[in-house]
Design a protein around this motif. Structure first.
Motif, short mmCIF file in Angstrom:
data_model
loop_
_atom_site.label_atom_id
_atom_site.label_comp_id
_atom_site.label_asym_id
_atom_site.label_seq_id
_atom_site.Cartn_x
_atom_site.Cartn_y
_atom_site.Cartn_z
N MET B 173 -4.84 -13.07 -17.09
CA MET B 173 -5.99 -13.96 -17.22
C MET B 173 -6.84 -13.62 -18.45
N GLY B 174 -6.47 -12.57 -19.15
CA GLY B 174 -7.26 -12.16 -20.32
C GLY B 174 -8.22 -11.02 -20.03
N ALA B 175 -8.10 -10.46 -18.84
CA ALA B 175 -9.06 -9.45 -18.40
C ALA B 175 -8.51 -8.04 -18.58
N ARG B 176 -9.42 -7.10 -18.79
CA ARG B 176 -9.05 -5.70 -18.66
C ARG B 176 -9.16 -5.33 -17.19
N PRO B 177 -8.06 -4.89 -16.57
CA PRO B 177 -8.16 -4.44 -15.18
C PRO B 177 -9.09 -3.23 -15.11
N VAL B 178 -10.01 -3.21 -14.13
CA VAL B 178 -10.97 -2.11 -14.06
C VAL B 178 -10.97 -1.39 -12.71
N ALA B 179 -10.27 -1.89 -11.73
CA ALA B 179 -10.22 -1.15 -10.46
C ALA B 179 -9.14 -1.75 -9.56
N VAL B 180 -8.74 -0.97 -8.58
CA VAL B 180 -7.84 -1.45 -7.55
C VAL B 180 -8.37 -1.05 -6.18
N MET B 181 -7.88 -1.75 -5.15
CA MET B 181 -8.19 -1.41 -3.75
C MET B 181 -6.91 -1.66 -2.95
N ASP B 182 -6.77 -0.93 -1.86
CA ASP B 182 -5.53 -1.09 -1.10
C ASP B 182 -5.75 -1.16 0.39
N PRO B 183 -5.69 -2.36 0.96
CA PRO B 183 -5.69 -2.49 2.42
C PRO B 183 -4.27 -2.20 2.94
N LEU B 184 -4.17 -1.16 3.77
CA LEU B 184 -2.86 -0.71 4.25
C LEU B 184 -2.81 -0.76 5.77
N ARG B 185 -1.68 -1.17 6.30
CA ARG B 185 -1.50 -1.17 7.76
C ARG B 185 -0.13 -0.58 8.09
N PHE B 186 -0.17 0.36 9.02
CA PHE B 186 1.04 1.07 9.41
C PHE B 186 1.24 0.97 10.92
N GLY B 187 2.42 1.39 11.37
CA GLY B 187 2.69 1.48 12.80
C GLY B 187 1.86 2.57 13.45
N ALA B 188 2.20 2.93 14.66
CA ALA B 188 1.43 3.95 15.38
C ALA B 188 1.33 5.21 14.52
N ALA B 189 0.15 5.82 14.50
CA ALA B 189 -0.09 6.96 13.63
C ALA B 189 0.86 8.11 13.92
N ASP B 190 1.25 8.25 15.20
CA ASP B 190 2.08 9.40 15.55
C ASP B 190 3.56 9.05 15.63
N HIS B 191 3.94 7.87 15.18
CA HIS B 191 5.35 7.50 15.19
C HIS B 191 6.08 8.20 14.04
N PRO B 192 7.28 8.71 14.28
CA PRO B 192 7.98 9.45 13.21
C PRO B 192 8.16 8.62 11.94
N ASP B 193 8.39 7.32 12.08
CA ASP B 193 8.63 6.53 10.87
C ASP B 193 7.35 6.33 10.06
N THR B 194 6.20 6.40 10.74
CA THR B 194 4.94 6.32 10.00
C THR B 194 4.80 7.53 9.08
N ALA B 195 5.35 8.65 9.53
CA ALA B 195 5.32 9.86 8.69
C ALA B 195 6.23 9.72 7.48
N ARG B 196 7.15 8.77 7.52
CA ARG B 196 7.96 8.47 6.33
C ARG B 196 7.23 7.46 5.44
N VAL B 197 6.70 6.41 6.09
CA VAL B 197 6.18 5.29 5.30
C VAL B 197 4.82 5.63 4.68
N LEU B 198 3.89 6.16 5.48
CA LEU B 198 2.53 6.33 4.95
C LEU B 198 2.45 7.28 3.76
N PRO B 199 3.01 8.49 3.87
CA PRO B 199 2.89 9.37 2.69
C PRO B 199 3.54 8.78 1.44
N GLY B 200 4.65 8.05 1.64
CA GLY B 200 5.32 7.44 0.50
C GLY B 200 4.47 6.34 -0.13
#
Lengths: 230, 872
Positions: B173-200
């Motif tokens: 658009m002609g702009a200098r990017p100046v910041a980012v934000m990240d809304p993230l949603r994962f499965g159950a916090a204690d699910h083994p696959d969340t331990a794969r997905v979230l840190p990655g």
């Protein structure tokens, strides 16, 4: 006369604008230097800013040390020019052998950004004269590869010669040996620091104004130094 | 028709002879990939237009590429023949759900129909990102996008390239990017696959965003089992431009040169939008890893700097980023937007892998590329700028006239003199299929809504209440998110005034005037599951509230609509209701939706995610020095500052965090939302901020008043004492602490200003009750109920994520021990390595008080760490 402090931009430098702002807020003129230009344009001191020069490819700072501007900076530094390397700049200074040791991956393996307390260890460098001995300051730390390592003899020497410029206190954010956050060369004109003084220069955006001390110090040093020593 | 422009294949710029070539991965000779080599390697003649004409009955894999039978027939009609292999790939990409919005288009129209034109809007839906004017000279552009599917398959690269993609939209658009934000949603916090997905995912965002030099100023981290197989990785970016630098994507100007700028093209990401993002996950998801792009943030940083330099020099006639759908999308959209034709020599595209076929080149989603339209006389200057920054720039084509009779031009693509594509670009970019898919309210909704949480057993004694508080503040959705956010750089660029965990990120835009913006992005899938219409409004209301509590005036909205399969009428009903709710809400609040993104097929098998509209609100602050932060400031005297609760608290527990955490319950109706009241709250907060009446403010949302008190107190280690309304019902204090009624905020007012504040609230029509004060004691006291020390509260609040995903101690044990054994100084190292302030109890009141130094305002309070044991 207004002092002129150079800020080098490498491809991948990120905090160069912030370093220039800090220089201006301290009352000096910021002169932007380009990695491909060996000319220092008569600056009185140089800041190597934070970032990921050349994408941190190979090893942090390993490629930047070969940039044309660094050959001039290294010569001038050996001749007494005050040089401050912040974060990636510190890594470059180590790669360029202007400072001993190396910065390696944080011990916990994560990038970490937090407001960090430091204790000033040496006030006799070109960049820390305005602090008091053992002064505790608060500036942001943010790095992925900020774990300072050196062999035991070097660490002992640094301590014995008063060349540890600042140590982490109230928690070591990256596993650096002996909590080392900043060191200097034998002459005291070259300082490498892992945390970011340029991010603590305005009440609005920083955790404190403590970072200004580094830039004020070099201006004081330059004002008092005979021209020949630069 | 194949007159070569003067900008022939040797107008390829190699990066300068800097040491970065070999190291950054883009080394190699730019001319070394000559396509003849490809043929020499044994690849036959590609499927050409000529061949397609002569072999009309060849079977084509349209279904495998995601095209329905009738869609394939339409392509044949448009072309008057069967498509070539390359054309088929292009249609499958551009007509995919992801690119064509074929299921959502009929609903998204409401965003345009329901909001009156806003004079601040310089560009809106349909552009790469919406542009909002914030002063005579300056505008900001912002947008949120999803990168959900890739992030599940390959969390690091999926999330990293999500950041890269949205940043290029902003850049275009002609702009200098100046910041980012990240809304993230994962499965159950204690699910083994969340331990794969979230840190990655977090490492990917950190690795890309930090290296790009963009502060990460906010976002969300939400856990819910419904996201187990379909995590939501949304990425928002904001950029700033001088008004006159606004760029357009039209490939205007016959004879202009088409330049490909940035990284070389490789085989990564082929099928990303058509195969990955536009279909439901099944068991084979893991095999789709090659459909995920691979990012190089260093290249993107160089791309940003070179584009900005080109804009400022006025060298760009048109520009479009290459993201999902790669070259196909950029070529067709730029040409279609201008109504011109385009002639492209595909063999000129610099390749990472010389054996790539024309179809692969067109379908590749390799990152860090932009398409520029440049006048012939500016070409040399463009190539020189690219060379300065060490970025590849290649003239790959030219703009050609429209057809006789004013018909739009054609896009003709050759590959070594073989015509592989000859299509009307508009048929790909604009005339994709549009579906009014069937809608049906989910069969279980009536029962679900009848199952209220208000009837669940509630804590009724002080001890139960205290225990509930400690449990809630440590729940995965309410706990401290430093484990995540400390991996993001929030300081770079030096304009971050507020960042997470504050309610909204606040950026200074103009250093001279203090003009700035506030941004928040929010969603609540549980509310939307219970009522998608109200749920979308609630997401809007929360983001709006998060922005107004800083004192900013909301101006514009972006949205990322994450849903299951549009082929399921129940999902489609949820989608239509959510869009209707969001459009109605924006109309009522008078702020336009400026752009966004739809992500369907967030579904594994028959199980769809909760409908999850994520809404970003942008507000304007005339002077960021007047922004109101979240945390209680250190009180000026022993009496403390005054705490006011704005808005009305009802007994609204359905869909709440409490119902979920303590009862595993989801049912009933979400909290009622009254946007007029949200607006009144906004007016009050803006006026209070300008008048300097509020020293802190925090919105109330998930976790209710209890969570707001906790976060405000822990921010700078300042305690508080509050009183709750008395009642014969022993559960009333609980309701006041944990109800999630909308339209509320906790505001801290310095003594002496309370009368002015109360009067202002009355004037604005906002109910306002003084509920307590801040104190000099490091504790939170609820009068007549319980007292909890901030130390205990902090321990409960901060232990969760390090406990789940590994604190520094765990890593030190795993990785540090052998190293230490080799180092003589391990004895000094060991004690401080446990920098583990996150999990260790804080050292006590004296340190806590020390942290309340008023001189430290503006930043985060430092976490108490283990005291320096060595001082060596």
């Amino acid at each position: 006369m207004t002092m002129r402090i150079g800020v080098v931009t490498f491809p991948g430098s990120l905090d160069d604008g912030d370093a220039a702002r800090a220089v201006r807020l301290a009352g000096a003129e910021a002169v932007r230097l380009w990695h491909g230009d060996a000319d220092l344009h008569g600056v009185d001191a140089v800041v190597l800013p934070g970032g990921f020069s050349y994408g941190d490819a190979l090893r942090c700072g390993a490629i930047a040390r070969f940039a044309p501007v660094m050959e001039t900076v290294a010569d001038a530094a050996r001749g007494g020019l005050p040089v401050l390397g912040i974060c990636n700049g510190f890594q470059i200074l180590c790669e360029a052998h202007l400072l001993p040791g190396a910065l390696t991956r944080n011990q916990h393996l994560h990038f970490r950004n937090r407001d960090q307390h430091l204790r000033i260890g040496s006030t006799s460098t070109a960049w820390t004269g305005q602090f008091t001995a053992d002064q505790e300051i608060l500036i942001p730390v943010k790095n992925g590869e900020g774990c300072f390592v050196a062999d035991a003899r070097t660490l002992d020497e640094l301590a014995a010669e008063g060349r540890v410029v600042a140590r982490y206190v109230r928690g070591n954010p990256n596993g650096s040996q002996r909590d080392i956050a900043a060191i200097t060369n034998e002459a005291g004109n070259v300082v490498g620091i892992m945390p970011h003084p340029e991010h603590a220069v305005e009440a609005l955006t920083g955790p404190s104004l403590d970072g200004l001390g580094f830039f004020a110090s070099v201006l004081h040093t330059l004002a008092g130094a005979p021209a020949s020593s630069r | 028709m194949t007159t070569q422009p003067e900008t022939a294949a040797d107008d390829v710029v190699a990066p300068p002879a800097m040491p970065n070539q070999s190291a950054s991965g883009f080394g190699g000779k730019p001319t070394g990939f000559a396509a003849t080599d490809v043929l020499a390697e044994g690849f036959g003649t590609p499927d050409t237009v000529e061949r397609a004409r002569s072999t009309p009955d060849d079977l084509q894999p349209h279904a495998e590429l995601g095209l329905k039978d009738d869609e394939y027939e339409r392509i044949r009609q448009i072309l008057g023949r069967r498509p070539t292999a390359a054309e088929l790939a292009m249609y499958s990409i551009m007509w995919s759900e992801h690119c064509s919005y074929k299921s959502s288009k009929v609903h998204l129209r409401q965003f345009g129909e329901k909001v009156p034109q806003n004079t601040r809007m310089l560009a809106g839906i349909g552009e790469n990102a919406g542009v909002v004017q914030i002063s005579d000279e300056l505008a900001v552009t912002f947008k949120v996008e999803s990168h959900n599917h890739p992030s599940f398959v390959e969390p690091y690269q999926g999330a990293a390239t999500g950041v890269g993609g949205i940043v290029r939209d902003i850049l275009a658009m002609g702009a200098r990017p100046v910041a980012v934000m990240d809304p993230l949603r994962f499965g159950a916090a204690d699910h083994p696959d969340t331990a794969r997905v979230l840190p990655g995912v977090v490492a990917g965002i950190s690795g890309y965003g930090n290296c790009l030099g963009l502060p990460n100023i906010g976002g969300e981290v939400v856990f819910d089992p419904c996201y187990q197989g379909n995590p939501l990785v949304n990425a928002l970016s904001i950029g700033v431009l001088p008004v006159q630098r606004l760029q357009h994507k039209e490939a205007a100007g016959v004879g202009n040169v088409v330049v490909l700028l940035g990284a070389r093209t490789g085989r990564d990401g082929i099928g990303g939008v058509s195969v990955l993002a536009s279909a439901t996950f099944d068991d084979a998801a893991g095999q789709r890893r090659p459909s995920v792009q691979v990012g190089d943030p260093f290249m993107e940083k160089l791309l940003i700097e070179s584009c900005l330099e080109l804009y400022d020099a006025g060298l760009v006639a048109g520009i479009q980023d290459l993201g999902g759908a790669g070259l196909t999308c950029a070529l067709t959209e730029t040409a279609a937007a201008a109504g011109t034709g385009m002639r492209v020599w595909l063999e000129r595209v610099p390749l990472r892998e010389p054996s790539m076929s024309p179809t692969e080149i067109l379908a590749s989603e390799s990152q860090e590329r932009m398409l520029l339209i440049v006048t012939p006389e500016n070409l040399d200057a463009v190539l020189a700028t690219a060379e300065k920054w060490g970025v590849w720039a290649t003239a790959i084509g030219e703009v050609t006239p429209s057809e006789a009779g004013g018909q739009p031009g054609r896009l003709v693509i050759t590959w070594n003199d073989h015509v592989v594509v000859d299509v009307p670009p508009g048929s790909l970019a604009d005339d994709g299929p549009v579906y009014a898919r069937p809608l049906r309210e989910p069969g279980d909704l009536i029962l679900l809504q009848a199952d209220h949480a208000e009837t669940l057993p509630r804590p009724s004694t002080p001890d139960e209440l205290r225990e509930t508080l400690l449990r809630m503040v440590g729940a995965p959705n309410l706990c401290d998110k430093s484990w995540v956010t400390e991996q993001y750089d929030r300081y770079v660029l030096g304009n971050t005034v507020l960042a997470q965990p504050e309610d909204a990120g606040v950026l200074r835009i103009d250093e001279r005037t203090g003009l700035g913006v506030a941004l928040s992005v929010d969603g609540n899938g549980r509310y939307a599951r219970l009522d998608p219409y109200e749920g979308a409004k609630l997401a809007l209301a929360e983001a709006y509230r998060n922005v107004v509590v800083t004192g900013a005036e909301p101006a514009a909205v972006t949205d990322c609509l994450n849903f299951g399969s549009p082929e399921d009428p129940a999902v489609m009903w949820q989608f239509s209701e959510a869009v209707r709710g969001l459009a109605d809400g924006c109309q009522q609040l008078g702020i336009p939706v400026t752009g966004g993104n739809v992500s369907f097929y967030n579904q594994t098998g028959a199980a769809a995610i909760h409908p999850t509209p994520v809404v970003g609100v942008l507000g304007i602050l005339e002077d960021v020095a007047r922004r109101v932060p979240m945390g209680f400031p250190a009180p000026a005297d022993a009496d403390g500052d005054l705490l006011f609760l704005l808005g009305d608290t009802e007994c609204e527990l359905s869909g709440s965090e409490w119902a979920w955490v303590t009862h595993g319950h989801l049912g009933g109706r979400p909290p009622r939302v009254d946007l007029a009241k949200e607006q009144a709250l906004g007016v009050l907060m803006a006026r209070a901020a300008r008048a300097g009446l509020a020293v802190a403010a925090h919105d109330l949302s998930d976790g209710g008043l209890a969570q707001a008190l906790t976060e405000s107190a822990l921010r700078r280690g300042v305690g508080a004492r509050v009183s709750l309304p008395e009642s014969d019902d022993p559960t009333v204090p609980f309701v006041h602490l944990f109800s999630e009624s909308a339209g509320r905020a906790l505001v801290t007012v310095a003594r002496g200003h309370e009368q002015a504040f109360v009067e202002l609230a009355a004037e604005c029509g906002v109910n306002c009750a003084q509920i307590g004060t801040t104190t000099g004691e490091p504790e939170l006291e609820v009068r007549g109920q319980f007292t909890v020390s901030l130390e205990e509260l902090r321990a409960a609040h901060t232990a969760t994520l390090p406990g789940l995903f590994g604190g520094t101690a765990e890593l030190a044990n795993r990785h540090g021990a052998p190293e230490e054994a080799q180092r003589p100084e391990s004895t000094t190292l060991a004690p401080e390595t446990p920098a583990l302030p996150d999990t260790e109890p804080s050292p006590g009141p004296s340190v806590t008080l020390e942290l309340t130094d008023p001189a430290r305002k503006g930043g985060e309070e430092p976490r108490e760490g283990a005291a320096d044991p060595s001082g060596s």
